[in-house]
Scaffold this motif. Structure first.
Motif, PDB file in Angstrom:
ATOM      1  N   ASN A   1       0.423   5.467   0.442  1.00 30.11           N
ATOM      2  CA  ASN A   1      -0.308   6.723   0.557  1.00 30.11           C
ATOM      3  C   ASN A   1       0.393   7.760  -0.313  1.00 30.11           C
ATOM      4  O   ASN A   1       1.599   7.669  -0.553  1.00 30.11           O
ATOM      5  CB  ASN A   1      -0.359   7.183   2.014  1.00 30.11           C
ATOM      6  CG  ASN A   1      -1.339   6.369   2.822  1.00 30.11           C
ATOM      7  OD1 ASN A   1      -1.388   5.156   2.690  1.00 30.11           O
ATOM      8  ND2 ASN A   1      -2.129   7.033   3.634  1.00 30.11           N
ATOM      9  N   SER A   2      -0.350   8.737  -0.761  1.00 23.51           N
ATOM     10  CA  SER A   2       0.157   9.719  -1.713  1.00 23.51           C
ATOM     11  C   SER A   2       1.448  10.379  -1.228  1.00 23.51           C
ATOM     12  O   SER A   2       1.498  10.900  -0.117  1.00 23.51           O
ATOM     13  CB  SER A   2      -0.912  10.788  -1.955  1.00 23.51           C
ATOM     14  OG  SER A   2      -0.444  11.733  -2.898  1.00 23.51           O
TER      15      SER A   2
ATOM     16  N   THR B   1      -7.952   4.700   1.831  1.00 22.69           N
ATOM     17  CA  THR B   1      -7.668   5.409   0.579  1.00 22.69           C
ATOM     18  C   THR B   1      -6.170   5.451   0.344  1.00 22.69           C
ATOM     19  O   THR B   1      -5.403   5.969   1.155  1.00 22.69           O
ATOM     20  CB  THR B   1      -8.226   6.842   0.633  1.00 22.69           C
ATOM     21  OG1 THR B   1      -9.656   6.773   0.685  1.00 22.69           O
ATOM     22  CG2 THR B   1      -7.800   7.643  -0.585  1.00 22.69           C
ATOM     23  N   ALA B   2      -5.737   4.876  -0.781  1.00 15.11           N
ATOM     24  CA  ALA B   2      -4.310   4.748  -1.089  1.00 15.11           C
ATOM     25  C   ALA B   2      -4.188   4.053  -2.441  1.00 15.11           C
ATOM     26  O   ALA B   2      -5.178   3.643  -3.045  1.00 15.11           O
ATOM     27  CB  ALA B   2      -3.599   3.927  -0.019  1.00 15.11           C
TER      28      ALA B   2
ATOM     29  N   ARG C   1       4.202   9.055  -0.285  1.00 16.38           N
ATOM     30  CA  ARG C   1       4.908   8.337   0.771  1.00 16.38           C
ATOM     31  C   ARG C   1       5.545   7.058   0.231  1.00 16.38           C
ATOM     32  O   ARG C   1       5.393   6.699  -0.932  1.00 16.38           O
ATOM     33  CB  ARG C   1       3.930   7.972   1.903  1.00 16.38           C
ATOM     34  CG  ARG C   1       3.127   9.124   2.449  1.00 16.38           C
ATOM     35  CD  ARG C   1       4.010  10.138   3.163  1.00 16.38           C
ATOM     36  NE  ARG C   1       4.642   9.591   4.339  1.00 16.38           N
ATOM     37  CZ  ARG C   1       4.094   9.560   5.544  1.00 16.38           C
ATOM     38  NH1 ARG C   1       2.866  10.016   5.729  1.00 16.38           N
ATOM     39  NH2 ARG C   1       4.772   9.068   6.569  1.00 16.38           N
TER      40      ARG C   1
ATOM     41  N   ARG D   1       0.858  -1.174   0.000  1.00 17.85           N
ATOM     42  CA  ARG D   1       0.000   0.000   0.000  1.00 17.85           C
ATOM     43  C   ARG D   1       0.898   1.230   0.000  1.00 17.85           C
ATOM     44  O   ARG D   1       1.966   1.231   0.623  1.00 17.85           O
ATOM     45  CB  ARG D   1      -0.844  -0.052   1.274  1.00 17.85           C
ATOM     46  CG  ARG D   1      -1.547   1.224   1.648  1.00 17.85           C
ATOM     47  CD  ARG D   1      -1.976   1.191   3.108  1.00 17.85           C
ATOM     48  NE  ARG D   1      -2.372   2.511   3.530  1.00 17.85           N
ATOM     49  CZ  ARG D   1      -3.570   2.814   3.980  1.00 17.85           C
ATOM     50  NH1 ARG D   1      -4.478   1.863   4.103  1.00 17.85           N
ATOM     51  NH2 ARG D   1      -3.851   4.041   4.339  1.00 17.85           N
TER      52      ARG D   1
END
Lengths: 111, 115
Positions: A38-39, A84-85, A41, A36
């Motif tokens: 995240n934006s 969300t990711a 990251r 996963r």
């Protein structure tokens, strides 16, 4: 080149619904992993399934692997806005030490 | 924090300049990887170290790119004579042990913008 391809490229669901993402790959593998991101990251490892396993669970995650079809699916149950990711599958083929990543599914969970 | 550390987090440079990124892996991990990620794509493998030995290099790693891991600890990735196409996120990851590749532990990445 990328070994895996995720489907769909983007997925938008309501909080509480289940999200399913699929991954197809081309060559034989030792294991398949899901990550996963995240934006903006780094990537975070979610789960690993070996080539001799068919299904694996971890919390709200369920992964299946069908080596005959060279495909895997990631199911996230009871999704939350925090899920969300972007989600990537990665394969570890043969003796190669590197993982090869797919192009990812962007999941948006609406509150 | 005992995770993978990357510096700098952001770098803006002009075309033709050299840049260097540093990665400090998790201390007991003997495997270290560099990946490159462009917007909307998954990470693409660049190179892999087992301790101080660079064992695998992607064809993506042109002769303008060089990576080192002296003494098997931190690693540096240098890009010489940068081009606009080098703009990307450069991700470092580490993993422990021998045998098949298991979980990779990623840093937060170094974002390069070449003007």
């Amino acid at each position: 080149s990328q070994q895996g391809e995720e489907d769909p490229q983007a997925l938008s669901i309501q909080e509480g619904e289940n999200a399913t993402m699929n991954c197809s790959y081309k060559t034989s593998i030792n294991n398949l992993q899901w990550y996963r991101q995240n934006s903006g990251r780094g990537l975070v490892h979610l789960i690993l399934i070996r080539s001799n396993e068919r299904e694996k669970h971890s919390g709200r995650l369920r992964v299946t692997l069908d080596t005959s079809k060279k495909s895997s699916s990631l199911l996230i149950t009871a999704s939350r806005a925090a899920d969300t990711a972007s989600y990537f599958c990665a394969t570890g083929p043969g003796s190669a030490r590197q993982l090869t990543f797919g192009s990812g599914t962007q999941l948006t969970v609406l509150p | 924090d005992t995770g993978v550390s990357q510096n700098p987090r952001h770098k803006i440079t002009k075309r033709g300049q050299n840049v260097t990124f540093r990665c400090d892996p998790i201390s007991e991990h003997n495997r270290l990887y560099w990946y490159r990620q462009t917007l909307g794509q998954g990470p693409e493998f660049l190179t892999y170290f087992q301790n101080e030995a660079q064992l695998e290099k992607s064809r993506l790693l042109s002769d303008r790119f060089s990576a080192e891991r002296p003494k098997g600890s931190f690693s540096t990735l240098e890009i010489q004579r940068t081009e606009q196409g080098d703009s990307a996120m450069y991700l470092c990851a580490s993993s422990p042990g021998q045998g098949e590749t298991g979980e990779l532990f990623f840093g937060e990445g170094s974002r390069l913008t070449v003007l």
